[in-house]
Scaffold this motif. Structure first.
Motif: not given
Length: 324
Positions: A190-197, A216-222, A227-232
């Motif tokens: 599962v990716v969990i993302m610290l997304i900043t702007h 933080l937003l999170a979701g399962f990797v398909e 990992l990078e693609a799953a985050v985006r």
């Protein structure tokens, strides 16, 4: 991230002794040792002790409650300091008196169960509630035991032919009684993302969470996904935010029931939100100053992620500027 492995459940150097799992004679000898101990679990709750519920209750193998269970049901967790064996054992078929079923299964189960053959300060308690209080060694034992016993509960039959499966390899494998297929524990990435702007971080909440709680937003990797693609993908699906550069920060075993949380940092390409209500209930940008107030417990609305969760860990290190 230099502090990556200090996250709760991050590991305490437990020797998992995988080479001993198939050695029946060695397992028998280990269970006979004076320093061998068993971590009991009741429906996913570890047995803990003390007024603060901050220590695992480690029972000797000859304790009556442990001895009442089949020795073949004990899972070898590994070897602790001075090669002391540690096992896990499930007591889920015990039915406590006056069990309040309304409290079981809540987001944060506050109930505790006491077995009559154990000391008064020994209780089964929800790991999510006490995880940040445990020592690194206890936390690793508890997370490992909960995850592997949870796998036993959901994988009693062969995934290939449907026949019953027997436990083997000290609880780390099942073998089909019909076709002989072997099955092993699975961990869901599962990716969990610290997304900043700029100086803000993207936070969201799911339906049913306690009022004011954001994480933080999170979701399962398909399958077939980096990992990078799953985050985006996950951030765009949930909040409609496009993400550019992504980098790995830290990981956390998350036995609720069987995930590996993979913490990543991502740079948002914009701030406009387009929330998918099927995915999350709300999302918002939180500035650093507001997040510091929330961590101090003084924010009028926002409650940060629970202590012990990797989301809390990542946010805490973001506030302290320790992500590198």
């Amino acid at each position: 991230m230099k502090l990556a492995e200090t996250v709760t459940f991050g590991g305490a150097g437990l020797d998992r002794a995988a080479h001993l799992r198939g050695d029946a004679a060695a397992l028998t000898r280990m269970q006979a040792r004076d320093d061998a101990r068993v971590v009991l679990f009741w429906r996913g709750k570890p047995l803990v002790r003390g007024e603060g519920r901050d220590r695992l209750a480690l029972l000797p193998c000859d304790h009556p409650v442990v001895a009442s269970r089949d020795t073949g049901d004990r899972v070898l967790l590994g070897l602790a300091a001075r090669e002391a064996p540690r096992f896990a054992c499930d007591l889920s078929n015990w039915e406590p008196e006056d069990l309040d079923r309304n409290e079981l299964g809540q987001y944060l189960d506050p109930s505790e169960q006491h077995h009559p053959d154990l000391p008064a300060d020994h209780v089964f308690a929800e790991l999510r509630r006490l995880m940040a209080r445990l020592s690194p060694v206890d936390a690793e034992l508890a997370a490992t035991g909960k995850a592997i016993l949870g796998w036993h509960h959901t994988h009693g039959f062969c995934a290939r032919c449907g026949a019953p499966s027997d436990l083997s390899q000290a609880g780390w494998q099942t073998t089909c009684t019909r076709c002989g297929s072997h099955h092993f524990p699975r961990t869901d990435p599962v990716v969990i993302m610290l997304i900043t702007h700029g100086n803000s971080v993207l936070m969201g909440r799911s339906p049913g969470w306690p009022e004011g709680m954001y994480s933080l937003l999170a979701g399962f990797v398909e399958p077939g996904e980096t990992l990078e693609a799953a985050v985006r993908r996950e951030v765009f699906e949930e909040a409609g935010v496009a993400v550019g550069a992504v980098r790995y920060l830290a990981s956390q075993p998350w036995p609720f029931p069987s995930s590996l949380m993979i913490g990543c940092a991502g740079e948002a390409l914009g701030r406009d939100l387009n929330i998918d209500p099927q995915e999350i209930e709300d999302a918002r940008w939180i500035g650093r100053d507001d997040m510091m107030v929330a961590f101090a417990g003084d924010h009028p609305v926002l409650k940060p992620a629970r202590r012990g969760a990797i989301a809390h860990f990542l946010l805490q290190n973001w506030l302290a500027d320790r992500l590198d």
